[in-house]
Design a protein around this motif. Structure first.
Motif, short mmCIF file in Angstrom:
data_model
loop_
_atom_site.label_atom_id
_atom_site.label_comp_id
_atom_site.label_asym_id
_atom_site.label_seq_id
_atom_site.Cartn_x
_atom_site.Cartn_y
_atom_site.Cartn_z
N THR A 205 13.79 -23.44 27.81
CA THR A 205 14.94 -23.16 26.96
C THR A 205 14.65 -21.95 26.08
N PRO A 206 15.66 -21.44 25.38
CA PRO A 206 15.40 -20.33 24.46
C PRO A 206 14.44 -20.66 23.33
N LEU A 207 14.16 -21.95 23.11
CA LEU A 207 13.24 -22.35 22.05
C LEU A 207 11.91 -22.84 22.59
N GLY A 208 11.65 -22.62 23.86
CA GLY A 208 10.39 -23.06 24.45
C GLY A 208 10.59 -24.18 25.44
N ARG A 209 9.50 -24.60 26.07
CA ARG A 209 9.58 -25.62 27.11
C ARG A 209 9.80 -27.01 26.52
N MET A 210 10.62 -27.79 27.24
CA MET A 210 10.88 -29.16 26.85
C MET A 210 10.54 -30.08 28.01
N LEU A 211 10.14 -31.30 27.69
CA LEU A 211 9.86 -32.32 28.68
C LEU A 211 10.95 -33.38 28.61
N ALA A 212 11.50 -33.75 29.76
CA ALA A 212 12.55 -34.77 29.81
C ALA A 212 12.11 -35.90 30.74
N LEU A 213 12.34 -37.14 30.32
CA LEU A 213 12.03 -38.33 31.11
C LEU A 213 13.28 -39.18 31.22
N ALA A 214 13.59 -39.65 32.43
CA ALA A 214 14.78 -40.46 32.62
C ALA A 214 14.60 -41.41 33.80
N ASP A 215 15.42 -42.46 33.79
CA ASP A 215 15.55 -43.35 34.95
C ASP A 215 16.99 -43.82 34.98
N ASP A 216 17.28 -44.90 35.71
CA ASP A 216 18.67 -45.35 35.84
C ASP A 216 19.24 -45.86 34.52
N GLU A 217 18.39 -46.20 33.56
CA GLU A 217 18.87 -46.64 32.26
C GLU A 217 19.37 -45.48 31.42
N GLY A 218 18.87 -44.28 31.65
CA GLY A 218 19.29 -43.11 30.89
C GLY A 218 18.12 -42.22 30.53
N LEU A 219 18.37 -41.33 29.60
CA LEU A 219 17.37 -40.37 29.14
C LEU A 219 16.49 -41.03 28.08
N HIS A 220 15.19 -41.07 28.33
CA HIS A 220 14.24 -41.70 27.41
C HIS A 220 13.60 -40.69 26.47
N VAL A 221 13.33 -39.50 26.95
CA VAL A 221 12.64 -38.48 26.16
C VAL A 221 13.22 -37.12 26.49
N LEU A 222 13.39 -36.30 25.46
CA LEU A 222 13.71 -34.88 25.63
C LEU A 222 13.15 -34.18 24.41
N ASP A 223 12.00 -33.54 24.58
CA ASP A 223 11.38 -32.92 23.40
C ASP A 223 10.51 -31.74 23.81
N PHE A 224 10.17 -30.94 22.81
CA PHE A 224 9.37 -29.74 23.04
C PHE A 224 7.94 -30.13 23.35
N VAL A 225 7.36 -29.50 24.37
CA VAL A 225 6.05 -29.93 24.85
C VAL A 225 4.95 -29.70 23.82
N ASP A 226 5.19 -28.82 22.86
CA ASP A 226 4.16 -28.58 21.84
C ASP A 226 4.37 -29.42 20.59
N ARG A 227 5.30 -30.36 20.65
CA ARG A 227 5.52 -31.21 19.49
C ARG A 227 4.32 -32.13 19.26
N ARG A 228 3.86 -32.17 18.05
CA ARG A 228 2.77 -33.06 17.71
C ARG A 228 3.28 -34.51 17.80
N GLY A 229 2.54 -35.35 18.47
CA GLY A 229 2.94 -36.75 18.63
C GLY A 229 3.57 -37.06 19.95
N LEU A 230 3.97 -36.05 20.72
CA LEU A 230 4.63 -36.31 22.01
C LEU A 230 3.68 -37.02 22.96
N GLU A 231 2.42 -36.62 22.97
CA GLU A 231 1.45 -37.25 23.86
C GLU A 231 1.35 -38.74 23.57
#
Length: 368
Positions: A205-231
């Motif tokens: 994205t224009p603000l850097g890379r984001m990681l998205a996780l989803a399944d049939d229930e919906g979107l669980h995660v969408l956040d910047f890969v360098d965000r502290r705490g994402l791991e």
């Protein structure tokens, strides 16, 4: 696959955007010294990133990517080249910095806690200070970027690059496999056999890379890969839901990529996606309220607390917003301090400011 929502990620306001790929390619193959400090080069076949003037043998064009800064390259899964030392300045790094960096490369998927630093005779505050002074990031941020980068390299490649090629750039040949196992819950090949999975994609994205996780229930995660705490969030989510995260496509991820592209292009300010955030009952209520705050609008933490029937619970609201890992779509960036100042955004205050400015521009340009 991975999705590119813009020609190049936009770094913080203090840095300039990347030149065109053609311009960077010409400068890289010419070893143009004028390109120093403008971009870095990631080599997929070796897993390293280099300066534009690196004297190593030049890879094929299809095997390279360009990055604006070391953090981007580290989070993309590359380690610094030992020949051109792309994160070193003109002065050599202090011995302690070298010692710490070598400790990370000896086990790039492991963690070195402050307690372990002290056991090695290293004062954690000294390590933090010296690393930040030389590299512009703390030692723990550097180590975290290496761990996340190793694991996230699988996301977006889908096996197009073999594990052996990944491993060529690691001090530990099993580094890539171990990074994926620790973060996602299984080795790359074993993950596909898991009954329930969350599918992962990376968006640029224009603000850097984001990681998205989803399944049939919906979107669980969408956040910047360098965000502290994402791991830690990914590991907690995996353990709580009893799932494995695997690289792969899903209709919700496809829709998220499309709608994010429209948002950054100024053609959309609201989202229509199934969401499946994981949190406490209060966090769920807080996140639902965030979605009622319209684009170009803001609320203070105290106003949000009152709206939730919890006047005086501004800190609880702040903590709930801090646990939101579906950025932009659950717009915690629209909550600010009572005096109008920006506080408390996991992706960085510069991103929060960008998002608010972007939405205000769209509101002004919208037809009456």
């Amino acid at each position: 696959m991975s999705y590119h929502l813009a020609p190049a990620p936009m770094p913080p306001p203090t840095e300039s955007a990347l030149p065109s790929r053609d311009a960077m390619m010409r400068a890289f193959y010419a070893r143009d010294s004028a390109a120093e400090g403008i971009f870095l080069v990631g080599v997929h076949t070796t897993g390293i990133f280099c300066r534009p003037t690196c004297g190593a043998r030049k890879p094929k064009p299809e095997n390279i990517s360009f990055y604006a800064n070391p953090s981007e390259a580290l989070h993309a899964g590359f380690r610094p080249c030992k020949l051109c030392k792309p994160i070193d300045r003109e002065l050599p790094p202090p011995p302690l910095v070298i010692q710490l960096r070598e400790a990370v490369e000896a086990d790039p998927t492991g963690r070195i806690t402050e307690k372990e630093l002290a056991a090695r005779g290293i004062d954690p505050s000294t390590a933090r200070r010296q690393f930040r002074r030389y590299y512009g990031m703390t030692f723990q941020a550097y180590a975290r970027a290496r761990r996340m980068g190793l694991a996230l390299r699988e996301v977006g490649h889908h096996g197009n690059v073999t594990e052996a090629q990944f491993a060529q750039g690691f001090e530990s040949a099993s580094g890539f496999r171990e990074a994926v196992r620790r973060l996602f819950g299984a080795a790359p090949r074993d993950a596909a056999a898991t009954r329930r999975v969350l599918f992962a994609e990376r968006f640029t994205t224009p603000l850097g890379r984001m990681l998205a996780l989803a399944d049939d229930e919906g979107l669980h995660v969408l956040d910047f890969v360098d965000r502290r705490g994402l791991e830690r969030k990914l590991i907690t989510l995996r353990e709580r839901l009893k799932v494995t995260v695997v690289p792969g496509s899903h209709p919700t991820l496809t829709a998220a990529a499309s709608q994010l592209a429209e948002y950054f292009a100024g053609r959309r300010t609201t989202f229509d996606l199934p969401l499946a955030p994981t949190g406490t009952p209060f966090e769920q209520v807080a996140w639902a309220h965030l979605r009622t705050i319209g684009p170009a609008e803001t609320q203070s933490y105290s106003q949000m607390a009152s709206a939730l029937g919890r006047p005086g619970a501004s800190r609880a609201v702040g903590r709930a917003n801090g646990m939101n890992y579906i950025s932009i779509i659950i717009p915690c960036h629209r909550v600010i301090a009572a005096d109008g100042k920006l506080t408390g955004y996991g992706g960085g205050l510069w991103r929060k400011q960008w998002l608010l400015d972007h939405e205000r521009r769209l509101a002004v340009s919208a037809p009456a």
